[in-house]
Design an enzyme around this catalytic site. Structure first.
Site, PDB file in Angstrom:
ATOM      1  N   SER A 117     -14.672  29.570  57.226  1.00 22.05           N
ATOM      2  CA  SER A 117     -13.890  28.487  57.200  1.00 22.05           C
ATOM      3  C   SER A 117     -14.062  27.302  57.364  1.00 22.05           C
ATOM      4  CB  SER A 117     -12.986  29.166  58.423  1.00 22.05           C
ATOM      5  OG  SER A 117     -12.350  28.164  59.500  1.00 22.05           O
ATOM      6  N   HIS A 118     -14.755  26.531  58.434  1.00 19.74           N
ATOM      7  CA  HIS A 118     -14.694  25.510  58.334  1.00 19.74           C
ATOM      8  C   HIS A 118     -16.576  25.430  58.317  1.00 19.74           C
ATOM      9  CE1 HIS A 118     -14.680  27.479  62.058  1.00 19.74           C
ATOM     10  NE2 HIS A 118     -15.760  26.514  62.358  1.00 19.74           N
ATOM     11  N   ASP A 281      -9.387  22.451  56.965  1.00 20.65           N
ATOM     12  CA  ASP A 281     -10.825  22.807  56.227  1.00 20.65           C
ATOM     13  C   ASP A 281     -10.418  23.277  55.404  1.00 20.65           C
ATOM     14  OD1 ASP A 281      -9.497  24.817  57.477  1.00 20.65           O
ATOM     15  OD2 ASP A 281     -10.827  25.862  58.748  1.00 20.65           O
ATOM     16  N   ASP A 283     -10.833  26.050  54.491  1.00 20.15           N
ATOM     17  CA  ASP A 283     -10.173  27.643  54.002  1.00 20.15           C
ATOM     18  C   ASP A 283      -8.528  27.174  54.260  1.00 20.15           C
ATOM     19  OD1 ASP A 283     -10.929  28.486  56.863  1.00 20.15           O
ATOM     20  OD2 ASP A 283      -9.852  29.813  56.444  1.00 20.15           O
ATOM     21  N   ASP A 285      -6.777  26.363  56.850  1.00 29.18           N
ATOM     22  CA  ASP A 285      -6.363  26.970  57.942  1.00 29.18           C
ATOM     23  C   ASP A 285      -6.247  26.318  59.171  1.00 29.18           C
ATOM     24  OD1 ASP A 285      -8.664  27.768  58.826  1.00 29.18           O
ATOM     25  OD2 ASP A 285      -8.443  29.308  59.312  1.00 29.18           O
ATOM     26  N   ARG A 286      -6.638  25.451  58.921  1.00 30.55           N
ATOM     27  CA  ARG A 286      -7.102  24.370  60.499  1.00 30.55           C
ATOM     28  C   ARG A 286      -5.976  22.977  60.004  1.00 30.55           C
ATOM     29  NH1 ARG A 286     -11.807  25.067  64.471  1.00 30.55           N
ATOM     30  NH2 ARG A 286     -12.335  27.060  63.810  1.00 30.55           N
ATOM     31  N   LYS A 380      -2.605  30.934  60.473  1.00 29.57           N
ATOM     32  CA  LYS A 380      -2.660  29.688  60.849  1.00 29.57           C
ATOM     33  C   LYS A 380      -2.748  29.279  59.546  1.00 29.57           C
ATOM     34  CE  LYS A 380      -7.523  28.427  62.786  1.00 29.57           C
ATOM     35  NZ  LYS A 380      -8.570  30.046  63.293  1.00 29.57           N
TER      36      LYS A 380
END
Ligand code: G1P
Ligand code: ZN
Length: 547
Positions: A117-118, A281, A283, A285-286, A380
């Site tokens: 992710s982030h 981010d 990947d 999703d944010r 998300k």
């Protein structure tokens, strides 16, 4: 199918630290890249899954360091496990929401998503892997528990010896009955977005002189933003920042928050700031949403999307219900109550929304950690949230700050902040929460910061769909007069402990709606530190970050 003799059994000792957290298995690259580590995890997944014969899987990741190596390992082990067909994003790339959509759309039996992710990337950064089921959502707790126990008892894994697969060329090829289909990572996702949004409206909005800036942070969303925002909608290419995915994210910390994406915040202080600025981010999703001298808090974002759902064609059939993670501000509850729809409160982690989405109980959900999504996916979706906000601005033809101020006048403002304490010693982090847990039963009715504690508990969730229980999901302290403090330990860090303290204060007075959140919430932050004895137990007299 490959012959049994094609698949080699590699004996290996078990790794006993392969428990998936709120967002899959996340480790330092040096841990996940050690010999046999990923292979043993994958073997545990394949053994726990019991895939149907001739199964189809989706594979892709955010392009971080080790993504390329890991994809090839997955393909060789999928072959050995009897998987018939793998759909992979070109170059091994797929954003997390695009992978979720692809699994659903292609009716795959599941998919592997490679991302932390982030978290920072590169050889000294983090890597991660998660398995999403046929619904497109993260594996439920029963499955992650089964994978973990399998990983602890394994004595080896099965893998096919075969040449590396070419993932650069789009198209389908066959090797010994195993089909690898390389797809454009953006194409199917863009089609889904076209169904959910009025692209003509968005195009006209930009053509009429409005501007959007997007910070991709060298994560996976760059190509998605380029194709959708620039090529399809006509945004200016120069307004998409750091659009090429890089294995080390160009040294950036690909987290869309005001600290890590400060350049975007700076852009928004200039007089010629764009009408909408957004970041995603690693990947994809944010999302973080900004405008001129204005940062939209994620809890407000989801509440305001609900209040303006009529601007989003994807919600044309209405919204059945909504959900937020427990620490997320209760701004959403206020709008849901006004609309007369249910608002569910779930533990932290997107996976808890999936049953609610799948059963049709909700169509919109979000978390304070810059996550917003809807029933189009089971993850998300950063770019989806950006398109939602473009739609609201275009349809209402008003600025973001004006829309927010009008919203607060009606519902009041939920001032909100998260204070993170980075604690070197993981045990000290545990001790803070354990101490609170002991004190919680005696708290209700006692005084706190000049008011009375109305309720205090360790959040316990019972899933309304399958009845599964999740205990100890965070300490919440609700103080009379609209204040709330929530404490929990992060499940995604890879070193030490991160204690997250969530602060919320509801304000109805019209003259106090545009105050500085730092100033408004400072007393509650101090109260939170004292109530949990954070300084004595951890030595930290102030949070490491305030978001
Ligand atoms: C964090 C966020 C949480 C999110 C998760 C995965 O988890 O707080 O909302 O679902 O990342 O993106 P945490 O580190 O708090 O456990
Ligand atoms: Zn992410």
């Amino acid at each position: 199918m490959p012959l049994a003799s094609d698949a080699r059994f590699v004996p290996c000792k078990a790794f006993t630290d392969q428990k998936m957290g709120t967002a899959g298995l996340r480790k330092k690259v040096r841990v996940l890249a050690q010999p046999h580590y990923l292979e043993m995890f994958l073997q545990a997944v394949f053994e726990s899954l019991r895939l149907p014969k001739g199964a189809t899987l989706v594979v892709g990741g955010d392009g971080r360091f080790h993504n390329d190596v890991a994809v090839q390992v997955i393909l060789r082990m999928a072959m050995a496990a009897g998987v018939r067909h793998v759909i992979a994003g070109r170059g091994g790339l797929l954003s997390t929401p695009a992978a979720s959509c692809l699994i659903r759309e292609r009716r795959a039996d599941g998919g592997f998503l490679l991302t932390a992710s982030h978290n920072p990337g590169g050889p000294d950064g983090d890597f991660g892997i998660k398995f999403n089921t046929a619904s497109g959502g993260q594996a439920p707790a029963q499955l992650t528990d089964a994978i973990y126990s399998a990983s602890c008892r394994l004595i080896g894994y099965r893998i096919c010896d075969t040449a590396p697969f070419d993932l650069q060329r789009i198209g389908t090829s066959d090797r010994d009955g195993f089909t690898i289909e390389v797809v454009d990572p953006v194409a199917a996702y863009e089609q889904t977005m076209q169904q959910l949004f009025d692209f003509d409206l968005l195009r006209n909005w930009l053509r009429n002189g409005h501007r959007i800036a997007f910070e991709a942070m060298h994560g996976v969303t760059g190509p998605y933003a380029q194709r959708i925002l620039v090529d399809s909608l006509g945004a200016s290419a120069g307004d998409i920042w750091h659009a090429d995915p890089r294995p080390d994210f160009g040294g950036l910390h690909p987290d869309p928050n005001p600290v890590d994406a400060h350049a975007l915040v700076d852009l928004c202080t200039a007089a010629d700031a764009p009408d909408l600025a957004a970041a995603s981010d690693g990947d994809g999703d944010r999302n973080m949403i900004l405008a001129h001298r204005f940062l939209l808090s994620p809890g407000d974002s989801i509440a305001m999307i609900l209040a303006n759902a009529d601007c989003v064609p994807g919600f044309r059939n209405g919204i059945s219900g909504v959900a937020r993670s427990m620490p997320t501000s209760r701004a959403l509850d206020a709008v849901a109550a006004a609309l007369g729809i249910s608002c569910y409160e779930t533990p932290t982690g997107w996976r808890y929304f999936c049953n609610l989405l799948e059963s049709g109980r909700i169509d919109l959900c979000g978390e304070e950690s810059f996550g917003t999504g809807s029933s189009h996916a089971r993850e998300k979706d950063g770019l989806w949230a950006v398109l939602c906000w473009m739609s609201v601005l275009a349809k209402r033809n008003e600025s973001l700050p004006a829309i927010a101020t009008a919203h607060w006048r009606r519902y009041g403002r939920h001032y909100y902040q998260r204070h993170d304490y980075e604690i070197d010693d993981a045990a000290a982090g545990e001790a803070v929460v354990a101490g609170l847990r002991d004190r919680v039963p005696a708290m209700p009715g006692t005084r706190c910061g000049g008011a009375q504690i109305a309720q205090a508990d360790d959040f316990h969730y019972r899933d309304p769909v399958d009845g599964s229980e999740s205990a100890r999901q965070g300490i919440r302290v609700i103080i009379d007069g609209g204040r709330r403090i929530v404490y929990r330990l992060s499940g995604t860090g890879t070193t030490g402990a991160t204690l997250r303290v969530y602060l919320e204060q509801h304000e109805m007075r019209p003259e106090r709606l545009n105050d500085d959140p730092d100033r408004v919430l400072a007393p509650l932050g101090t109260l939170a530190r004292e109530t949990a004895d954070i300084e004595r137990v951890t030595g930290l007299g102030a949070p490491s970050t305030r978001i």
